[in-house]
Design an enzyme around this catalytic site. Structure first.
Site, PDB file in Angstrom:
ATOM      1  N   LEU A  10       0.822  -1.208   0.000  1.00 13.31           N
ATOM      2  CA  LEU A  10       0.000   0.000   0.000  1.00 13.31           C
ATOM      3  C   LEU A  10       0.858   1.262   0.000  1.00 13.31           C
ATOM      4  O   LEU A  10       2.045   1.221   0.347  1.00 13.31           O
ATOM      5  CB  LEU A  10      -0.926  -0.032   1.222  1.00 13.31           C
ATOM      6  CG  LEU A  10      -1.839  -1.274   1.263  1.00 13.31           C
ATOM      7  CD1 LEU A  10      -2.391  -1.491   2.658  1.00 13.31           C
ATOM      8  CD2 LEU A  10      -2.970  -1.129   0.241  1.00 13.31           C
ATOM      9  N   PRO A  11       0.268   2.410  -0.390  1.00 11.83           N
ATOM     10  CA  PRO A  11       1.072   3.618  -0.603  1.00 11.83           C
ATOM     11  C   PRO A  11       1.622   4.283   0.651  1.00 11.83           C
ATOM     12  O   PRO A  11       2.663   4.929   0.593  1.00 11.83           O
ATOM     13  CB  PRO A  11       0.092   4.569  -1.311  1.00 11.83           C
ATOM     14  CG  PRO A  11      -1.007   3.716  -1.842  1.00 11.83           C
ATOM     15  CD  PRO A  11      -1.106   2.571  -0.894  1.00 11.83           C
ATOM     16  N   THR A  18       5.965   0.487   2.274  1.00 13.84           N
ATOM     17  CA  THR A  18       7.017   1.283   2.911  1.00 13.84           C
ATOM     18  C   THR A  18       6.349   2.239   3.888  1.00 13.84           C
ATOM     19  O   THR A  18       5.701   3.208   3.488  1.00 13.84           O
ATOM     20  CB  THR A  18       7.829   2.063   1.865  1.00 13.84           C
ATOM     21  OG1 THR A  18       8.477   1.135   0.986  1.00 13.84           O
ATOM     22  CG2 THR A  18       8.885   2.931   2.535  1.00 13.84           C
ATOM     23  N   LYS A  20      14.234  -0.399   5.688  1.00 16.69           N
ATOM     24  CA  LYS A  20      13.838   0.191   4.404  1.00 16.69           C
ATOM     25  C   LYS A  20      14.022   1.707   4.399  1.00 16.69           C
ATOM     26  O   LYS A  20      14.575   2.276   3.447  1.00 16.69           O
ATOM     27  CB  LYS A  20      12.381  -0.173   4.110  1.00 16.69           C
ATOM     28  CG  LYS A  20      11.750   0.571   2.945  1.00 16.69           C
ATOM     29  CD  LYS A  20      12.363   0.207   1.605  1.00 16.69           C
ATOM     30  CE  LYS A  20      11.580   0.864   0.471  1.00 16.69           C
ATOM     31  NZ  LYS A  20      12.104   0.537  -0.849  1.00 16.69           N
ATOM     32  N   LYS A  39       8.470  11.287   0.371  1.00 17.61           N
ATOM     33  CA  LYS A  39       7.639  10.580   1.348  1.00 17.61           C
ATOM     34  C   LYS A  39       8.496   9.700   2.253  1.00 17.61           C
ATOM     35  O   LYS A  39       8.339   9.695   3.480  1.00 17.61           O
ATOM     36  CB  LYS A  39       6.604   9.719   0.625  1.00 17.61           C
ATOM     37  CG  LYS A  39       5.625   8.999   1.544  1.00 17.61           C
ATOM     38  CD  LYS A  39       5.117   7.686   0.958  1.00 17.61           C
ATOM     39  CE  LYS A  39       6.056   6.554   1.300  1.00 17.61           C
ATOM     40  NZ  LYS A  39       5.516   5.218   0.985  1.00 17.61           N
TER      41      LYS A  39
END
Length: 348
Positions: A102-103, A135, A220, A295
């Site tokens: 998912l975003p 992420t 990550k 982001k």
């Protein structure tokens, strides 16, 4: 033609007819080694990454159902005979394992804890394993893991007494998602990681166990912060070299056989005209967008703040990528900083 890909097989991005007999033989062969408690996989999030990851699971013989808020994304799967579901909860009702891609953190929290979310049904869950490859910040991963620890399985299973979750973000981008060569950074219970290995290897080639819940997500964002800083450093050096009269191709040769060698110089060079097949060679289209980099840097800085750790270079990188986004480079690859921030020149 053919439910779940029967009658067709996907090679790269193309679908080829393979005939009923051959295709059934292919699926029987590929699914023979899949444990019965992992046969049914629900996949939520069919964007640029998730769509390829789900396809690779299908090609490996898993019985996959999918969900996305984008109806067009789901239609591309339903047109190939892949079952689509109308909510995360509906996905969980027909799955042994659920994977989410998912975003953002808010999307993850909504899919797991929202209305018709995965952790609905009064905390009695059907799937025994959940894998979040989004992420997100490690705090979000740890919250979902804590929420999961309060849930129970509808039916006790010999291989799992309680539902388990892994945070397993990926590296490699869309090309690696398509070819099934992603790197997974995995956090959570080690027994869950060991059990999930065959599933993850259907989508990737390298698995790295990082420790407890949230550690995959932490790895990550640290990786992406280092990648951003490296790209900016290399871009700055190339632009300085040009202003001092040195060609970027010459500096590239020097960097790549000396102590400055790194991924940003030898694999993903930001100077247009120096390297073929990278975003800088196609006007910075495709690749990993500046918006996504901003982001991820924002996640890293928020996480650093949460543990009172100063990241001066990460903070500066975030400001640079925010500026690039504000100036219209949000959908350009993050290597565009060379041209649009440092005003570097194309190699002639």
């Amino acid at each position: 033609m053919g439910l779940g890909g029967v009658g067709w097989r996907r090679v790269g991005s193309k679908v080829q007819g393979c005939g009923w007999e051959n295709c059934l033989r292919l699926r029987a062969f590929s699914s023979a080694a899949i444990p019965s408690h992992m046969e049914s996989v629900g996949f939520i999030g069919l964007g640029n990454m998730g769509s390829h990851m789900a396809r690779n699971l299908i090609n490996a013989g898993y019985r996959v159902s999918v969900h996305d808020v984008n109806e067009n994304a789901m239609k591309r799967f339903s047109d190939d005979g892949i079952p689509t579901k109308q909510s995360p909860l509906e996905v969980s009702e027909s799955s042994d394992v659920v994977i989410t891609m998912l975003p953002s953190s808010s999307h993850v929290l909504d899919v797991y804890n929202g209305r018709s979310g995965l952790l609905g049904n009064g905390g009695l869950l059907g799937p025994w394993l959940y894998i979040d490859s989004s992420t997100v910040d490690p705090q979000t991963s740890r919250k979902i893991s804590m929420d999961m620890s309060r849930c129970n399985l509808k039916e006790k299973k010999g291989y799992a007494q309680k539902p388990m979750i892994l945070d397993a973000p990926v590296s490699g981008g869309v090309p690696a998602a398509e070819t099934g060569t992603l790197t997974f950074m995995v956090g959570g219970l080690e027994e869950a990681y060991v059990a999930a290995k065959p599933l993850l290897l259907a989508m990737g080639k390298k698995l790295i166990y990082c420790g407890g819940a949230g550690n995959g997500s932490a790895a990550k964002i640290c990786n992406n912060m280092a990648m951003a800083i490296s790209m900016l450093g290399v871009s700055e050096a190339f632009a300085l070299g040009q202003n001092l009269g040195i060609k970027a191709s010459t500096l590239t040769d020097i960097f790549n056989c000396s102590s400055a060698r790194c991924w940003s110089s030898d694999t993903y060079n930001p100077v247009p005209g120096v390297m073929a097949g990278v975003p800088s060679s196609r006007n910075y289209d495709g690749g990993f967008t500046s918006k996504l980099m901003a982001k991820d840097l924002d996640l890293a800085m928020a996480s650093a703040s949460g543990v009172s750790f100063k990241c001066p270079m990460g903070s500066e990188a975030l400001e640079i990528y925010r500026k690039l986004c504000d100036e219209g480079c949000d959908v350009k690859d993050f290597s565009c900083a060379f041209r649009h921030y440092y005003e570097g020149k194309d190699e002639k």
